[in-house]
Motif scaffolding. Structure first.
Motif, short mmCIF file in Angstrom:
data_model
loop_
_atom_site.label_atom_id
_atom_site.label_comp_id
_atom_site.label_asym_id
_atom_site.label_seq_id
_atom_site.Cartn_x
_atom_site.Cartn_y
_atom_site.Cartn_z
N GLY A 77 0.82 -1.22 0.00
CA GLY A 77 0.00 0.00 0.00
C GLY A 77 0.85 1.26 0.00
N ASP A 78 1.94 1.24 0.75
CA ASP A 78 2.85 2.39 0.80
C ASP A 78 3.45 2.68 -0.58
N SER A 79 3.78 1.63 -1.30
CA SER A 79 4.40 1.80 -2.62
C SER A 79 3.43 2.48 -3.58
N VAL A 80 2.16 2.09 -3.52
CA VAL A 80 1.16 2.70 -4.39
C VAL A 80 1.04 4.19 -4.08
N GLN A 81 0.96 4.52 -2.80
CA GLN A 81 0.82 5.92 -2.41
C GLN A 81 2.05 6.74 -2.77
N ALA A 82 3.23 6.18 -2.52
CA ALA A 82 4.46 6.90 -2.85
C ALA A 82 4.56 7.15 -4.35
N GLY A 83 4.13 6.18 -5.13
CA GLY A 83 4.15 6.34 -6.58
C GLY A 83 3.28 7.49 -7.05
N THR A 84 2.11 7.65 -6.42
CA THR A 84 1.22 8.74 -6.81
C THR A 84 1.80 10.10 -6.47
N ALA A 85 2.74 10.14 -5.50
CA ALA A 85 3.36 11.40 -5.09
C ALA A 85 4.63 11.70 -5.90
N GLY A 86 4.95 10.83 -6.84
CA GLY A 86 6.10 11.09 -7.71
C GLY A 86 7.43 10.62 -7.17
N VAL A 87 7.42 9.71 -6.19
CA VAL A 87 8.66 9.20 -5.61
C VAL A 87 9.39 8.34 -6.64
N ASP A 88 10.71 8.48 -6.68
CA ASP A 88 11.53 7.71 -7.63
C ASP A 88 12.01 6.39 -7.04
N VAL A 89 12.37 6.40 -5.76
CA VAL A 89 12.93 5.20 -5.12
C VAL A 89 12.41 5.06 -3.70
N ILE A 90 12.05 3.85 -3.33
CA ILE A 90 11.79 3.51 -1.93
C ILE A 90 12.98 2.69 -1.44
N PHE A 91 13.60 3.16 -0.36
CA PHE A 91 14.67 2.39 0.29
C PHE A 91 14.04 1.66 1.46
N HIS A 92 14.01 0.33 1.38
CA HIS A 92 13.29 -0.49 2.35
C HIS A 92 14.19 -1.60 2.88
N PRO A 93 15.14 -1.24 3.74
CA PRO A 93 16.05 -2.26 4.29
C PRO A 93 15.40 -3.03 5.44
N GLN A 94 15.92 -4.21 5.71
CA GLN A 94 15.52 -4.97 6.89
C GLN A 94 16.40 -4.54 8.07
N ALA A 95 15.95 -4.88 9.28
CA ALA A 95 16.69 -4.48 10.48
C ALA A 95 18.12 -5.00 10.47
N GLN A 96 18.30 -6.25 10.01
CA GLN A 96 19.65 -6.84 10.01
C GLN A 96 20.56 -6.20 8.97
N GLU A 97 19.96 -5.54 7.99
CA GLU A 97 20.75 -4.81 7.00
C GLU A 97 21.29 -3.51 7.61
N MET A 98 20.47 -2.84 8.40
CA MET A 98 20.88 -1.58 9.02
C MET A 98 21.72 -1.80 10.28
N TYR A 99 21.43 -2.88 10.99
CA TYR A 99 22.14 -3.18 12.23
C TYR A 99 22.64 -4.63 12.22
N PRO A 100 23.68 -4.90 11.46
CA PRO A 100 24.20 -6.27 11.38
C PRO A 100 24.80 -6.73 12.70
N LYS A 101 25.02 -8.01 12.82
CA LYS A 101 25.60 -8.58 14.03
C LYS A 101 26.89 -7.85 14.39
N GLY A 102 27.01 -7.46 15.65
CA GLY A 102 28.19 -6.74 16.11
C GLY A 102 28.07 -5.23 16.03
N TYR A 103 26.93 -4.73 15.53
CA TYR A 103 26.76 -3.27 15.41
C TYR A 103 26.85 -2.62 16.79
N SER A 104 27.62 -1.52 16.90
CA SER A 104 27.83 -0.93 18.23
C SER A 104 28.05 0.58 18.22
N SER A 105 27.66 1.27 17.15
CA SER A 105 27.91 2.71 17.04
C SER A 105 26.59 3.49 17.08
#
Length: 281
Positions: A77-105
């Motif tokens: 649903g978010d993708s449909v709405q973003a498309g109507t607003a003219g968005v070019d890219v949705i960046f949709h990472p998973q939690a483990q992508e943003m905070y991999p094992k050992g993340y500490s900063s």
């Protein structure tokens, strides 16, 4: 419109965009998009060549007893709405992508975070500042767009960008409200019909404060107490805080002189809602 889920792919896309000399506008969100988000996206479209929307429910900004697992998620649903607003890219990472094992900063901002939501939600702005810094580093936007509804968050991020010499403009977009005055929020979806009606006490109490200032009242505590009394008339409302501070420094004040932020957080049933207004004496 393109959906990118990894940091590496996002960096490749950004490199291509920068090579063409195009500007990037970023709208960071946690998804469950509504008209408030779409307003940010449309403004980003007007001011940027490429619009990137991040959709990421950030675990580090939620406390142990908060609604991380229940937070609404609807990428389709978010993708449909973003498309109507003219968005070019949705960046949709998973939690483990943003905070991999050992993340500490993590990023800490002192002073401005030790009040309002920062006081009632310990660690919240540490998580916000960290994830936004990561998004800025990955996406390298020229402008990032945030809503005034999250007033303290915007001020924290502006302070962070200034203090850390980030090469970015942070644009504040006015609050978008329903016709009856309720500030648009993804958490409004949690409200029952009765709670939705009760939630109007937030915007009505802010308007009361505005009327008081317009009529000449400038004593901060007098205004605050009348706002509290107004909210307490609603049986389903439980006040987290009602605070008035200078704007944008969020300093303690006794009188409404110049721009002043009245911010409040109120639980309606089990749902915590925030709202604010800029008063000017």
């Amino acid at each position: 419109m393109r959906i990118i889920e990894t940091i590496e792919e996002m960096k490749i896309f950004v490199k291509q965009v920068k090579a063409r000399g195009l500007s990037i506008g970023l709208v960071p969100t946690m998804g469950s998009l509504h008209e408030g988000h779409l307003t940010l996206m449309r403004q980003a479209k007007e001011q940027s060549d490429i619009v990137v929307v991040s959709i990421f429910v950030n675990p580090t900004q939620f406390g142990p007893n908060e609604d991380y697992t229940k937070y609404p998620r609807d990428l389709t649903g978010d993708s449909v709405q973003a498309g109507t607003a003219g968005v070019d890219v949705i960046f949709h990472p998973q939690a483990q992508e943003m905070y991999p094992k050992g993340y500490s900063s993590f990023i800490e901002i002192d002073g401005i975070t030790q009040k309002l939501c920062g006081l009632s939600r310990p660690g919240h702005f540490r998580g916000v500042a960290t994830v936004v810094t990561k998004l800025f580093n990955v996406i390298q936007p020229d402008i990032a767009f945030f809503g005034q509804k999250d007033a303290q968050q915007v001020l924290v991020l502006q302070r962070m960008a200034s203090d850390l010499n980030m090469n970015i403009v942070i644009e504040i977009v006015p609050i978008v409200r329903e016709k009856d005055g309720l500030a648009m929020s993804s958490r409004n979806a949690f409200l029952s019909v009765e709670e939705r009606r009760a939630a109007l006490v937030l915007s009505s109490s802010l308007q009361l404060a505005k009327q008081l200032v317009t009529s000449g009242e400038i004593n901060v505590e007098a205004i605050r107490q009348q706002v509290i009394a107004s909210i307490q008339l609603e049986e389903l409302a439980q006040i987290d805080y009602v605070e008035i501070h200078s704007y944008p420094l969020l300093e303690t004040i006794d009188q409404i002189i110049g721009k002043t932020l009245l911010a409040l957080a109120v639980r309606i049933g089990n749902t915590r809602l925030i709202d604010n207004i800029i008063l000017e004496g």
